[in-house]
Design a protein around this motif. Structure first.
Motif, short mmCIF file in Angstrom:
data_model
loop_
_atom_site.label_atom_id
_atom_site.label_comp_id
_atom_site.label_asym_id
_atom_site.label_seq_id
_atom_site.Cartn_x
_atom_site.Cartn_y
_atom_site.Cartn_z
N ARG A 63 -39.81 11.67 80.64
CA ARG A 63 -40.46 10.36 80.65
C ARG A 63 -40.33 9.81 79.23
N LEU A 64 -39.81 8.60 79.14
CA LEU A 64 -39.53 8.02 77.84
C LEU A 64 -40.17 6.65 77.71
N ASN A 65 -40.41 6.25 76.47
CA ASN A 65 -40.74 4.85 76.22
C ASN A 65 -39.45 4.08 76.33
N PHE A 66 -39.53 2.88 76.86
CA PHE A 66 -38.34 2.06 77.04
C PHE A 66 -37.76 1.70 75.68
N PHE A 67 -36.46 1.51 75.62
CA PHE A 67 -35.79 1.21 74.35
C PHE A 67 -36.29 -0.09 73.74
N GLU A 68 -36.19 -0.16 72.45
CA GLU A 68 -36.60 -1.36 71.72
C GLU A 68 -35.45 -2.36 71.75
N PRO A 69 -35.65 -3.56 72.31
CA PRO A 69 -34.55 -4.51 72.46
C PRO A 69 -34.16 -5.21 71.17
N GLY A 70 -34.93 -5.08 70.11
CA GLY A 70 -34.60 -5.72 68.84
C GLY A 70 -35.60 -6.80 68.47
N LEU A 71 -35.46 -7.29 67.28
CA LEU A 71 -36.35 -8.31 66.75
C LEU A 71 -35.60 -9.63 66.60
N PRO A 72 -36.31 -10.75 66.59
CA PRO A 72 -35.62 -12.04 66.39
C PRO A 72 -35.08 -12.15 64.97
N ALA A 73 -34.02 -12.92 64.82
CA ALA A 73 -33.43 -13.12 63.50
C ALA A 73 -34.37 -13.88 62.58
N SER A 74 -35.09 -14.86 63.13
CA SER A 74 -36.02 -15.65 62.34
C SER A 74 -37.22 -14.79 61.94
N GLY A 75 -37.31 -14.50 60.68
CA GLY A 75 -38.41 -13.67 60.18
C GLY A 75 -37.97 -12.26 59.80
N THR A 76 -36.75 -11.89 60.18
CA THR A 76 -36.24 -10.57 59.79
C THR A 76 -35.08 -10.74 58.81
N VAL A 77 -33.98 -11.34 59.26
CA VAL A 77 -32.82 -11.55 58.37
C VAL A 77 -32.70 -13.01 57.94
N GLN A 78 -33.42 -13.90 58.61
CA GLN A 78 -33.45 -15.31 58.23
C GLN A 78 -34.89 -15.69 57.88
N PRO A 79 -35.04 -16.71 57.06
CA PRO A 79 -36.41 -17.11 56.69
C PRO A 79 -37.19 -17.66 57.87
N ASN A 80 -38.49 -17.45 57.84
CA ASN A 80 -39.40 -17.97 58.84
C ASN A 80 -40.59 -18.58 58.09
N PRO A 81 -40.96 -19.83 58.37
CA PRO A 81 -42.08 -20.45 57.64
C PRO A 81 -43.40 -19.72 57.84
N ASN A 82 -43.51 -18.89 58.88
CA ASN A 82 -44.74 -18.15 59.14
C ASN A 82 -44.75 -16.77 58.48
N GLY A 83 -43.69 -16.43 57.78
CA GLY A 83 -43.65 -15.16 57.08
C GLY A 83 -42.68 -14.17 57.70
N GLU A 84 -42.65 -13.01 57.11
CA GLU A 84 -41.72 -11.95 57.51
C GLU A 84 -42.26 -11.17 58.72
N ILE A 85 -41.36 -10.75 59.59
CA ILE A 85 -41.71 -9.86 60.70
C ILE A 85 -41.32 -8.45 60.28
N LYS A 86 -42.27 -7.55 60.30
CA LYS A 86 -42.00 -6.16 59.90
C LYS A 86 -40.98 -5.53 60.85
N ARG A 87 -40.09 -4.74 60.32
CA ARG A 87 -39.02 -4.14 61.12
C ARG A 87 -39.53 -3.06 62.08
#
Length: 110
Positions: free
Chosen positions: A21-45
């Protein structure tokens, strides 16, 4: 498991089985806030975007095979082998991120 049938003949049978039994895979994070700027701040990886009580899956793996060898002489031998693998992935319930609205709200599909 290896069976020495005779001085010149050997048969090896292998197999394994795993069910988890596994946790489902992580589909990834949005580009805005991770590798691109986001006016609301950074999204933790290490941000988890799923639902801890829902995103589960059952994975079943199996493998079986054999290897056969017979030596007729020092120069001649016969070898034969077969392997088969089986896999099954059953998601029980999952949530998928579908988009980042106005750089702030993550929409998901259940």
């Amino acid at each position: 498991m290896t069976w020495l049938i005779g001085n010149n003949t050997k048969l090896t049978v292998e197999g394994d089985y795993q069910k988890a039994r596994l946790n489902f895979f992580e589909p990834g994070l949005p580009a805005s806030g991770t590798v691109q700027p986001n006016p609301n701040g950074e999204i933790k990886r290490d941000r988890f975007l799923g639902e801890p009580d829902l995103d589960r899956a059952i994975r079943t793996l199996g493998r079986i095979g054999y290897s056969f060898e017979h030596r007729f002489s020092n120069n001649w031998s016969l070898r034969n082998a077969f392997r088969a693998s089986f896999a099954d992935w059953i998601p029980q319930a999952t949530t998928f991120p579908t988009g980042l609205q106005n750089n702030r709200t993550l929409t998901r599909q259940y």
